[in-house]
Design an enzyme around this catalytic site. Structure first.
Site, PDB file in Angstrom:
ATOM      1  N   GLU A 230       0.872  -1.172   0.000  1.00 16.68           N
ATOM      2  CA  GLU A 230       0.000   0.000   0.000  1.00 16.68           C
ATOM      3  C   GLU A 230       0.912   1.225   0.000  1.00 16.68           C
ATOM      4  O   GLU A 230       1.529   1.554   1.013  1.00 16.68           O
ATOM      5  CB  GLU A 230      -0.910   0.011   1.228  1.00 16.68           C
ATOM      6  CG  GLU A 230      -1.880   1.184   1.242  1.00 16.68           C
ATOM      7  CD  GLU A 230      -2.778   1.186   2.462  1.00 16.68           C
ATOM      8  OE1 GLU A 230      -3.107   2.290   2.943  1.00 16.68           O
ATOM      9  OE2 GLU A 230      -3.140   0.097   2.942  1.00 16.68           O
ATOM     10  N   CYS A 264      -3.492   9.060   3.766  1.00 15.27           N
ATOM     11  CA  CYS A 264      -3.144   8.313   2.560  1.00 15.27           C
ATOM     12  C   CYS A 264      -4.057   8.679   1.398  1.00 15.27           C
ATOM     13  O   CYS A 264      -3.644   8.620   0.238  1.00 15.27           O
ATOM     14  CB  CYS A 264      -3.198   6.818   2.832  1.00 15.27           C
ATOM     15  SG  CYS A 264      -4.789   6.235   3.465  1.00 15.27           S
TER      16      CYS A 264
END
Length: 484
Positions: A230, A264
């Site tokens: 990720e 994020c």
């Protein structure tokens, strides 16, 4: 030789907060061996008992809700006033993952296609020892444990205490020793663990550069282990010509600047239809200077409150520092380079006098006259800066949205309630947008029922949703059991 020590620096005052000593390679070998032995026993615990421990963990974790906000503030600079939301979000995701665990981890029956005399099914089995390298939002750990794996958790050097509280809550809930262990590691020791033959799967959350190093170390190690990555994002928003600006502008201001842009899936670039561009920019800048918020006791009323950039331990602060001096320097340079290349900065620096070079305080900034030759529109900022561009059509917006090495989330802003064709236009755009998640009229949110995934340089693998138990560290080897 003296052991290496990791020091966590509190962002706003640059003082040492905690220190942790790195283990030796020999100690790591023991840690991995203990994790492997613990996993074999843990995998034999009935799933219902594992889920029950997960529910008790949530209660233990919630019992620390008054300590966690200040922990996060002193480790990463998030305003203490916003810490409760971090706890609520984590609990929401954990409760959902536990609620679907039984069905997602059940054997897959093939009765509908069985031949006479045969019984076939696919049994899901744990992977073994899973190595999780993660920041403060450790979404990957719980499904891995519930699935019957053991986990070595390497938290960010900036948030060691948060991870330790996580482990403590699970142990109090009844998790056996060594099923989850926190390991504070240097870069070299991290590579050693990634390539270790006793580790079956690696989950990494971090930079693209770090993801490449993790992938390389996994390939060069013994065996063939799975890797989930990720990585970064440069998440775009597209404001269509029918968007409701009364709703859209405040949402995007918050999406860009919440936690000083250090999310994020924070909004990092905005494309606005030319018919709305001037009014959108005007309102966006006004709300950046004077933040719009909702009265919590009277949700139908609103008030104006200035962004207060300052000491994050002060409950009245709503905009804190970035995580490090290096991050602050990088963000400032990105803005300076854009301005030198022709961009125009619209937020006067004197509104935020604490934001001086040499500090971790970075003032929110809105840039116009930007283009894709500038890093501020192409490379991850991870800070309180946003570039806004004018577009003339869906097609132009789509081309710019996809003109990025990243593909984590994207959002489309259109009045789907009043415009009957807006939702269809949104669905057509989603088929062409290169992103793991596409939102309609929302942004910067992790929905636990949706697969959290990215494309291109934003990574590989899935967390959250039912696929947290199948596609990432809850992933299973499928074994066919065919009996006559």
């Amino acid at each position: 030789m003296l052991p290496e020590v990791q020091t966590t620096i509190t962002p706003h005052n640059q003082k040492s907060y905690v220190q942790r000593t790195y283990p030796t390679q020999e100690e790591i070998d023991v840690i991995i061996k203990d994790a492997g032995e613990a996993q074999k026993s843990w995998a034999q615990v009935p799933l219902a008992q594992r889920i029950a421990i997960g529910h008790r963990f949530i209660e233990e974790f919630k019992a620390t809700k008054d300590e966690i906000p200040l922990d996060l503030t002193l480790q990463m600079g998030r305003p203490v006033s916003q810490g409760a939301g971090e706890v609520r979000g984590f609990v929401e995701r954990a409760e959902y993952l536990l609620s679907i665990a039984e069905t997602q981890l059940a054997d897959v029956q093939l009765k509908d296609t069985d031949k006479p005399g045969f019984r076939r099914f696919i049994k899901r089995v744990p992977l073994g020892v899973v190595f999780v390298i993660a920041p403060w939002n450790i979404n990957s750990v719980l499904p891995a444990i519930i699935a019957g794996n053991s986990v070595l958790l390497k938290p960010s050097p900036q948030t060691p205490v948060t991870a330790e509280r996580f482990v403590s809550a699970l142990l109090k809930a009844g998790l056996p020793q060594n099923v989850l262990q926190v390991t504070h590691l240097s870069l070299d020791l991290t590579r050693y663990v990634v390539s270790h033959p006793g580790v079956e799967f690696v989950s990494f959350t971090g930079s693209v550069k770090g993801g490449r190093e993790v992938g390389r170390a996994a390939v060069e190690g013994d065996g063939f282990k799975g890797v989930a990555l990720e990585l970064g994002g440069k998440d775009p928003a597209y404001v269509r010509e029918d968007a409701n600006l009364d709703y859209t502008v405040p949402e995007l201001v918050d999406g860009a600047f919440f936690n000083s842009g250090q999310s994020c899936c924070a909004i990092e670039r905005i494309y606005v239809h030319s018919s709305l561009y001037d009014e959108f920019v005007k309102r966006f800048v006004e709300l950046t200077k004077v933040k719009f918020i909702t009265r919590p006791t009277k949700p139908n009323l609103s008030l104006l409150q200035k962004y207060k950039l300052g000491d994050p331990t002060d409950p009245s602060t709503n905009l804190g520092p970035v995580v490090s001096l290096a991050s602050a320097t990088r963000i400032r340079k990105q803005v300076e380079d854009a301005v030198a290349a022709g961009a125009k900065a619209l937020v006067p620096e004197e509104l935020f006098p604490i934001a001086k070079p040499g500090t971790t305080y970075v003032a929110p900034q809105v840039l116009v006259d930007v283009d894709h030759s500038m890093d501020v529109m192409k490379e991850e900022s991870f800070g309180p800066v946003i570039g806004i561009m004018k577009v003339s059509s869906d097609e132009e917006a789509l081309a710019l949205i996809n003109d990025s090495p990243y593909g984590l989330t994207a959002s489309i802003w259109t009045d789907a309630e009043k415009n009957s064709g807006a939702e269809e236009a949104f669905l057509q755009l989603t088929d062409k947008i290169e992103a793991g998640t596409v939102f309609l009229n929302r942004c910067d949110y992790l929905d636990p029922a949706l697969a959290w995934t990215g494309v291109k340089d934003s990574g590989r693998g899935v967390s959250l949703s039912k696929f947290a138990y199948k596609g990432k560290i809850g992933a299973y080897e499928d074994k066919d059991d065919i009996r006559e």
